[in-house]
Design an enzyme around this catalytic site. Structure first.
Site, PDB file in Angstrom:
ATOM      1  N   SER A 133       0.869  -1.125  -0.072  1.00 24.64           N
ATOM      2  CA  SER A 133      -0.173  -0.052  -0.117  1.00 24.64           C
ATOM      3  C   SER A 133       0.869   1.244  -0.163  1.00 24.64           C
ATOM      4  O   SER A 133       2.097   1.225   0.357  1.00 24.64           O
ATOM      5  CB  SER A 133      -0.939   0.066   1.189  1.00 24.64           C
ATOM      6  OG  SER A 133      -1.557   1.238   1.476  1.00 24.64           O
ATOM      7  N   TYR A 134       0.446   2.268  -0.446  1.00 27.90           N
ATOM      8  CA  TYR A 134       1.275   3.454  -0.555  1.00 27.90           C
ATOM      9  C   TYR A 134       0.997   4.251   0.908  1.00 27.90           C
ATOM     10  O   TYR A 134       1.863   5.112   1.209  1.00 27.90           O
ATOM     11  CB  TYR A 134       0.329   4.510  -1.418  1.00 27.90           C
ATOM     12  CG  TYR A 134      -1.087   5.064  -0.984  1.00 27.90           C
ATOM     13  CD1 TYR A 134      -1.261   6.231  -0.190  1.00 27.90           C
ATOM     14  CD2 TYR A 134      -1.927   4.294  -1.544  1.00 27.90           C
ATOM     15  CE1 TYR A 134      -2.602   6.286   0.170  1.00 27.90           C
ATOM     16  CE2 TYR A 134      -3.443   4.770  -0.921  1.00 27.90           C
ATOM     17  CZ  TYR A 134      -3.712   5.918  -0.119  1.00 27.90           C
ATOM     18  OH  TYR A 134      -4.935   6.053   0.330  1.00 27.90           O
ATOM     19  N   ARG A 135       0.416   3.457   1.903  1.00 34.83           N
ATOM     20  CA  ARG A 135       0.251   4.240   3.401  1.00 34.83           C
ATOM     21  C   ARG A 135       1.423   3.567   4.017  1.00 34.83           C
ATOM     22  O   ARG A 135       1.950   2.523   3.703  1.00 34.83           O
ATOM     23  CB  ARG A 135      -1.191   3.765   3.896  1.00 34.83           C
ATOM     24  CG  ARG A 135      -2.298   4.560   3.398  1.00 34.83           C
ATOM     25  CD  ARG A 135      -3.547   4.126   3.994  1.00 34.83           C
ATOM     26  NE  ARG A 135      -4.610   5.191   3.404  1.00 34.83           N
ATOM     27  CZ  ARG A 135      -5.894   4.885   3.704  1.00 34.83           C
ATOM     28  NH1 ARG A 135      -6.048   4.018   4.634  1.00 34.83           N
ATOM     29  NH2 ARG A 135      -6.628   5.669   3.441  1.00 34.83           N
TER      30      ARG A 135
END
Length: 201
Positions: A143-145
């Site tokens: 994820s980009y998180r």
């Protein structure tokens, strides 16, 4: 221990740490990368690391290698054995990336699980930049998180001094696997002392 595929909903955080020859991912080189995968309760369920040795370097002593490495970095990695280990057993960055990719394929065989998985660590933006530059296929799996334990340290220092003073101190191993596990320990501390999640959670 590699059982992420069986976790309810595939819940997982992937803690990452990189050891490098400099602070600049554009001109420096990776020496070691580790991944520690946990469930949502921060129990470790799988871990792996890879030693990296840039193919353009002779496998000699640190001072003889090109790249403008700061003496302090050479001394640090000679002291903790990383330079020796990377020179003896390190592989090309692409091979190291493939090795870690195979580890993820075993640990979390469903790609959609990883796409929901944030990268965790201490000052994890640094590690993420290095992965994006040197192991882009690996970085793109997640994820980009991000989950950055250092953020909580900064907030505790300002808002909860007693929590801040009680935090586990870094061992400064400057080895990827112990440091990734240290980030897990730090986040676990903030959770268990109530700084994350709230007293009534």
């Amino acid at each position: 221990r590699e059982r992420l595929g069986g976790l309810p909903g595939g819940a997982v955080i992937a803690f990452v740490d990189t050891e490098t020859t400099s602070l600049d991912e554009g001109s420096g080189h990776l020496l070691e990368v580790a991944l520690v995968l946990t469930d949502d309760d921060l129990n470790e369920v799988a871990a792996e690391s890879a030693l990296v040795w840039p193919g353009c370097w002779p496998r000699g002593s640190a001072p003889s290698c090109p790249g403008g490495i700061a003496p302090a970095v050479i001394e640090m990695h000679e002291k903790n054995g990383l330079w020796r280990d990377a020179a003896e057993r390190g592989v090309d960055p692409a091979d190291a990336e493939a090795h870690l990719g195979r580890f993820l394929d075993r640990a979390a065989p469903l790609a959609e699980v990883l796409r929901r998985t944030p990268l965790g660590g201490c000052t994890v933006g640094f590690d993420r930049r290095w992965l994006r530059r040197h192991m882009p296929d690996l970085e793109s799996r997640f994820s980009y998180r991000s989950v950055d334990a250092s953020t909580l340290t900064e907030l505790a220092r300002r808002w909860a001094p007693a929590v801040y003073e009680g935090r586990p101190r870094s061992t400064d191993a400057h080895r990827a696997l112990p440091d990734a596990r240290g980030a897990v320990e730090l986040l676990r501390y903030y959770w268990r002392c109530g700084f994350v999640g709230g007293v009534g959670s």
